[in-house]
Design an enzyme around this catalytic site. Structure first.
Site, short mmCIF file in Angstrom:
data_model
loop_
_atom_site.label_atom_id
_atom_site.label_comp_id
_atom_site.label_asym_id
_atom_site.label_seq_id
_atom_site.Cartn_x
_atom_site.Cartn_y
_atom_site.Cartn_z
N CYS A 155 0.67 -1.21 0.15
CA CYS A 155 0.00 -0.03 0.16
C CYS A 155 0.97 1.26 0.00
O CYS A 155 1.92 1.20 0.56
CB CYS A 155 -0.98 -0.06 1.15
SG CYS A 155 -2.09 1.08 1.14
N ILE A 156 0.54 2.22 -0.79
CA ILE A 156 1.46 3.49 -0.95
C ILE A 156 0.56 4.65 -0.58
O ILE A 156 -0.76 4.73 -1.03
CB ILE A 156 2.15 3.33 -2.19
CG1 ILE A 156 3.06 4.63 -2.30
CG2 ILE A 156 1.35 3.39 -3.44
CD1 ILE A 156 4.15 4.94 -3.40
N GLN A 163 0.86 15.64 -2.80
CA GLN A 163 0.89 14.98 -3.68
C GLN A 163 1.28 15.86 -5.03
O GLN A 163 1.38 17.05 -5.02
CB GLN A 163 -0.53 14.48 -4.17
CG GLN A 163 -0.89 13.28 -3.00
CD GLN A 163 -2.36 12.69 -3.22
OE1 GLN A 163 -3.12 13.27 -4.27
NE2 GLN A 163 -2.65 11.86 -2.69
N GLU A 189 1.47 -4.95 -5.12
CA GLU A 189 0.15 -5.60 -4.84
C GLU A 189 -0.86 -5.19 -5.50
O GLU A 189 -1.32 -3.90 -5.69
CB GLU A 189 -0.33 -5.72 -3.28
CG GLU A 189 -1.09 -6.95 -3.00
CD GLU A 189 -1.26 -6.87 -1.51
OE1 GLU A 189 -0.21 -6.79 -0.79
OE2 GLU A 189 -2.38 -6.86 -1.11
N1 ACO Z 1 -3.79 13.22 -12.06
C1 ACO Z 1 -2.97 12.88 -12.99
N2 ACO Z 1 -1.67 12.26 -12.97
C2 ACO Z 1 -1.34 12.01 -11.84
C3 ACO Z 1 -2.00 12.19 -10.58
C4 ACO Z 1 -3.23 12.90 -10.68
N3 ACO Z 1 -3.81 13.13 -9.58
N4 ACO Z 1 -1.42 11.83 -9.66
C5 ACO Z 1 -0.22 11.20 -10.00
N5 ACO Z 1 -0.33 11.41 -11.30
C6 ACO Z 1 0.80 11.02 -12.29
C7 ACO Z 1 1.55 11.90 -13.08
O1 ACO Z 1 2.15 11.48 -14.10
C8 ACO Z 1 2.58 12.18 -11.84
O2 ACO Z 1 3.90 13.03 -12.13
P1 ACO Z 1 3.63 14.47 -12.71
O3 ACO Z 1 3.01 15.01 -11.18
O4 ACO Z 1 5.11 14.86 -12.51
O5 ACO Z 1 3.29 14.79 -13.94
C9 ACO Z 1 3.20 10.78 -11.49
O6 ACO Z 1 1.73 10.03 -11.60
C10 ACO Z 1 3.47 10.64 -10.15
O7 ACO Z 1 3.41 11.64 -9.46
P2 ACO Z 1 3.79 11.78 -7.97
O8 ACO Z 1 3.96 13.32 -7.47
O9 ACO Z 1 5.16 10.99 -7.81
O10 ACO Z 1 2.86 10.82 -7.11
P3 ACO Z 1 2.21 11.54 -5.58
O11 ACO Z 1 3.18 11.70 -4.75
O12 ACO Z 1 1.33 12.16 -6.07
O13 ACO Z 1 1.56 9.97 -5.03
C11 ACO Z 1 -0.11 8.03 -5.05
C12 ACO Z 1 0.86 9.04 -6.02
C13 ACO Z 1 0.70 7.47 -4.03
C14 ACO Z 1 -0.85 7.37 -5.93
C15 ACO Z 1 -1.21 9.11 -4.41
O14 ACO Z 1 -1.87 9.76 -5.47
C16 ACO Z 1 -2.01 8.77 -3.38
O15 ACO Z 1 -1.44 8.74 -2.15
N6 ACO Z 1 -3.25 8.32 -3.69
C17 ACO Z 1 -4.19 8.04 -2.77
C18 ACO Z 1 -3.77 6.41 -2.15
C19 ACO Z 1 -3.64 5.57 -3.51
O16 ACO Z 1 -4.33 5.34 -4.14
N7 ACO Z 1 -2.59 4.85 -3.37
C20 ACO Z 1 -2.28 3.69 -4.24
C21 ACO Z 1 -3.22 2.49 -4.05
S1 ACO Z 1 -2.40 1.03 -5.04
C22 ACO Z 1 -1.42 0.26 -3.98
O17 ACO Z 1 -1.48 0.95 -2.96
C23 ACO Z 1 -0.82 -0.95 -4.65
#
Ligand code: ACO
Ligand code: ZN
Length: 297
Positions: A155-156, A163, A189
């Site tokens: 989980c992340i 974000q 996962e």
């Molecule tokens: N809309 C569009 N693209 C996105 C978005 C968004 N809201 N969020 C991330 N991205 C894409 C983009 O390409 C982004 O790069 P950029 O901002 O340079 O364009 C890239 O992903 C990576 O973004 P990061 O800044 O590295 O990621 P972030 O720190 O925002 O974390 C995460 C991503 C962990 C998935 C976050 O959105 C989050 O915590 N979400 C809620 C919990 C969740 O869904 N976790 C994943 C569940 S699945 C699992 O755990 C196995």
């Protein structure tokens, strides 16, 4: 926020107060009944204790002695630190972390059975005038200690206020670094959330570009033929071959060709422009994102 009409949303917690932030929640989480009735839930960012009222929270802030997550600091680079927290040793902290994460996750996740997991907590350091430091919670990922599958991350989460700053990529990169140190291939996962999938796709693409550039520099390919197998790319990246293929597809360098004589499909990598690949490989640095420095682990 990705929250849609969440009809199953039975609680009324609309936002959490953590540090100086009020963060709107996306989904529900099974906090005990008496906490789920509040509109605002107060959370101590260091011990993750959750509280009903501003008053109790302020009183807690005065007496809470914690300034960082529990566990061992296993990585520090500038203001960024990663802490390894064993779910069996810091049960309450890890349970509270999972409850907090669930506010931003649609899927069913674990909350109470944290013992089989290790949690990697990402913090940003703030140096105070008196010479002391505080470590602010940014995000985390969890990992199952013993698993027979290839999962290297269960989980992340990046807290919504942090974000889109590259911390998700950082945590993902770190999970693969741990896999490489175990001489294993890893994958997150399943199922992934929508945001999880978008972020991983972006990660795999950049990572594959980096590995290709790295190989090119190693081999000094004058004739532009790089002799490399999927296994090689997996070994270098720590990514499973399936995820490498997904990354190569995102990069638009993965080609298929039907071999007429053998009726087999052949796969290959075709790079039309190294300039494009190099530009993608440098994306994180160009955006000023924190990148994992393997020597600091
Ligand atoms: N809309 C569009 N693209 C996105 C978005 C968004 N809201 N969020 C991330 N991205 C894409 C983009 O390409 C982004 O790069 P950029 O901002 O340079 O364009 C890239 O992903 C990576 O973004 P990061 O800044 O590295 O990621 P972030 O720190 O925002 O974390 C995460 C991503 C962990 C998935 C976050 O959105 C989050 O915590 N979400 C809620 C919990 C969740 O869904 N976790 C994943 C569940 S699945 C699992 O755990 C196995
Ligand atoms: Zn506390």
């Amino acid at each position: 926020s990705p929250r849609q009409s969440d009809t199953a949303k039975v609680n009324s917690i609309e936002c959490i107060h953590i540090r100086d932030h009020e963060i709107e929640t996306w989904y529900t989480t099974p906090y005990p009944e008496e906490y789920n009735r509040n509109k605002i839930l107060y959370v101590c960012e260091y011990c993750l204790k959750y509280m009903n009222s501003r008053y109790i929270y302020h009183r807690h802030q005065k007496k809470c002695t914690k300034v960082r997550p529990p566990g061992n600091e296993i990585y520090r680079d500038g203001r960024i630190s990663l802490w390894e927290v064993d779910g069996r040793e810091s049960v309450i902290y890890c349970q509270n972390l999972c409850l907090l994460a669930k506010l931003f996750l649609n899927s069913k996740t674990l909350y109470y059975d944290v013992e089989p997991f290790i949690f990697y907590i990402l913090t940003e350091r703030e140096d105070i005038n008196d010479g002391s430091s505080r470590f602010h919670l940014v995000g985390y990922f969890s990992k199952e200690k013993l698993n027979s599958s290839d999962y290297n991350l269960s989980c992340i989460l990046t807290l919504p206020v942090y974000q889109r700053k590259g911390y998700g990529q950082f945590l993902m990169d770190f999970s693969y670094l741990l896999s490489r140190r175990e001489f294993k291939w890893g994958t997150p996962e399943k199922p992934l959330s929508d945001l999880g999938l978008i972020s991983y796709r972006s990660f795999w693409k950049v990572k594959c570009a980096q590995v290709l550039v790295q190989l090119k520099e190693l081999c000094d390919v004058a004739d532009s033929i790089l002799n490399v197998s999927l296994e090689d790319l997996s070994n270098i990246s720590g990514m499973t071959p399936t995820d490498v293929v997904l990354g190569l597809e995102q990069l638009e360098v993965f080609v298929q060709a039907q071999d007429i004589s053998s009726k087999h499909l052949n796969y290959g990598i075709r790079i039309d422009s190294w300039q494009r690949i190099e530009s993608i490989a440098n994306e994180w640095t160009r955006k000023g994102y924190q990148v994992v420095n393997a020597s600091k682990l």
